[in-house]
Structure formats: structure tokens, C-alpha cells
Design a protein around this motif. Structure first.
Motif, PDB file in Angstrom:
ATOM      1  N   TYR A 153       0.844  -1.181   0.000  1.00 61.77           N
ATOM      2  CA  TYR A 153       0.000   0.000   0.000  1.00 61.77           C
ATOM      3  C   TYR A 153       0.884   1.237   0.000  1.00 61.77           C
ATOM      4  CZ  TYR A 153      -4.216  -2.673   1.283  1.00 61.77           C
ATOM      5  OH  TYR A 153      -5.297  -3.547   1.294  1.00 61.77           O
ATOM      6  N   GLN A 189       0.986   5.349   1.031  1.00 62.26           N
ATOM      7  CA  GLN A 189       0.347   6.404   1.812  1.00 62.26           C
ATOM      8  C   GLN A 189       1.005   7.727   1.452  1.00 62.26           C
ATOM      9  OE1 GLN A 189       0.587   6.300   6.220  1.00 62.26           O
ATOM     10  NE2 GLN A 189      -1.565   6.912   6.254  1.00 62.26           N
ATOM     11  N   PHE A 194       3.816   0.750   2.567  1.00 62.15           N
ATOM     12  CA  PHE A 194       3.633  -0.310   3.545  1.00 62.15           C
ATOM     13  C   PHE A 194       3.509  -1.660   2.853  1.00 62.15           C
ATOM     14  CE2 PHE A 194       3.077   1.996   7.447  1.00 62.15           C
ATOM     15  CZ  PHE A 194       2.604   3.242   7.059  1.00 62.15           C
ATOM     16  N   PHE A 215       0.852  -5.232   9.198  1.00 62.36           N
ATOM     17  CA  PHE A 215       1.628  -4.262   8.437  1.00 62.36           C
ATOM     18  C   PHE A 215       3.065  -4.193   8.925  1.00 62.36           C
ATOM     19  CE2 PHE A 215      -1.308  -1.924   5.746  1.00 62.36           C
ATOM     20  CZ  PHE A 215      -2.545  -2.213   6.299  1.00 62.36           C
ATOM     21  N   GLN A 233       6.391  -1.556   9.291  1.00 67.11           N
ATOM     22  CA  GLN A 233       6.439  -0.209   9.850  1.00 67.11           C
ATOM     23  C   GLN A 233       6.469   0.877   8.777  1.00 67.11           C
ATOM     24  OE1 GLN A 233       5.246  -0.931  12.934  1.00 67.11           O
ATOM     25  NE2 GLN A 233       6.419   0.882  13.484  1.00 67.11           N
TER      26      GLN A 233
END
Lengths: 115, 115
Positions: free
Chosen positions: B37, B39, B91, B105, B107
Motif C-alpha cells: 500500500y 500512503q 507499507f 503491516f 512499519q
């Protein structure tokens, strides 16, 4: 198509107040997750629902936290009473439960600050 | 216990450089799923890719590519010819077939691409 919708996007409250976070999953999705993101602990699962039924709430920090999913289109995460250590970004995610590895799609998050 | 490790906390590159983000996972289960993912600074979590444990084929999507190696329990992500818009926290996440969808997840790796 609309993605996962969360409200409010930002919330500032004082210690001791009740906070309610809201989530509308993607239409047709039948599995919903609540995650919390903090600098110290990263992203962690709080609770998830399949077909509106809570399946695993082992990540809910304590009794001050509660979550409901009254129907397939809506879920709430409530903190009562709130404490400064609850300050975090709270994400809601949804997926279509076809197999157990289906992708979760995240909402924009609610940034909570408890003073 | 299951775990995801992203050893690189921060990476800084200059635009057009290639960059690889490392992800190492731990599980004794044979059926699992891996995800990446993104962010961006705006804060939302954007799904990039999903892989199941039986599919070790590498994948390429435009400037993005992923290398999954079960022998080393790694699922690395490479961005070719990086751009400023790639600046984000990335991630890596793991879910087990028998865990109902809970994402574990790493870090995160903060990537900064400078012009």
C-alpha cells in the motif's frame, strides 16, 4: 464508484468526551475493518465484521472502545470516554469476502486529537 | 508469530533514479497473501498490489515492479525512474488464509524523491 467514506475527517475533542467515528463501506462489500495508525504502534487492526457480524475484536484496546455495524452500509467506532492516548488516525477498510485474501480498500481516515 | 519487517525507515533519491523497497515477512503458514500500500502525504492508504503465496511470478505495472521470493520470504518493490509524485510512505502487509483477513503491516518505508 465511491470508495470507502469516513466522517469526520478531523476531530478535536477534550479528554473525557465521547467520540463517534463513522464509516460507509464500498457498496456491495460485506467485510469491514477498523484500523488505527499511530507513530508508536504503526497500523493495527482493532476489529472486523463479516456480513455485519463482529468476528474479531481482540485488537480493541479496552472497554472504552466499541464498534457496531447495524447494516451493510454503515459502521461506527465509539470511544467513551476519550483519552489523549487515543489520538491517532483511524481507518476504515472494506472488502468483498470471496476468499480470505481479498484486497481491503481503505477510506481516507479520521484524524483524532484528544486534548 | 507473524511479522512483516521493512528495515528501511527512510530512503531519499533523486528523480529518475531506480529505488527498491525491501519487505521481509515471517509466517509458518503455507497459504497467505502479501500486499503493498502507498500512503501519500495526504494520508490515505492506496492499494498497489496483492500476491498469494502460490504465485511467485514477478509483476510489472508501468514503472512499478514486484519481486516475490518464498525462499527468502521477501516481497520487494522497485520503482523505476522515480518521480516526485512517488514520494510517500509505502507499507508491506501480510494476511494469513486462516486469520480472516487481518492485515499485519510493516512499519513502512518513507520514500522521498527530490527533483
Amino acid at each position: 464508484d465511491a470508495g470507502v467514506i469516513q466522517s469526520p475527517r478531523h476531530e478535536v475533542t477534550e479528554m473525557g468526551q465521547e467520540v463517534t467515528l463513522r464509516c460507509k463501506p464500498i457498496s456491495g462489500h460485506n467485510s469491514l475493518f477498523w484500523y488505527r495508525q499511530t507513530m508508536m504502534r504503526g497500523l493495527e487492526l482493532l476489529i472486523y465484521f463479516n456480513n455485519n457480524v463482529p468476528i474479531d475484536d481482540s485488537g480493541m484496546p479496552e472497554d472504552r472502545f466499541s464498534a457496531k455495524m447495524p447494516n451493510a452500509s454503515f459502521s461506527t467506532l465509539k470511544i467513551q470516554p476519550s483519552e489523549p492516548r487515543d489520538s491517532a488516525v483511524y481507518f476504515c477498510a472494506s472488502r468483498l469476502l470471496r476468499d480470505r485474501g481479498e484486497t481491503q480498500y481503505f477510506g481516507p481516515g479520521t484524524r483524532l486529537l484528544v486534548l | 508469530a507473524q511479522k512483516v519487517t521493512q528495515a528501511q525507515t527512510e530512503i531519499s533519491v533523486v528523480e529518475k533514479e531506480d529505488v527498491t523497497l525491501d519487505c521481509v515477512y515471517e509466517t509458518r503458514d503455507t497459504t497467505y497473501y502479501l500486499f503493498w500500500y502507498k500512503q501519500p502525504p495526504s494520508g490515505e492508504l492506496v492499494f498497489l498490489i496483492r500476491r498469494n503465496s502460490f504465485d511467485e511470478q514477478n509483476e510489472i505495472s508501468g514503472r512499478y515492479s514486484w519481486n516475490f521470493q518464498k525462499s527468502t520470504s521477501s516481497f520487494n518493490f522497485t520503482i523505476t525512474a522515480s518521480q516526485v509524485v512517488d514520494s510517500a510512505v509505502y507499507f508491506c502487509a501480510l494476511t494469513l488464509y486462516n486469520q480472516g483477513g487481518k492485515l499485519i503491516f510493516g512499519q513502512g518505508t518513507e520514500l522521498s524523491v527530490k527533483p
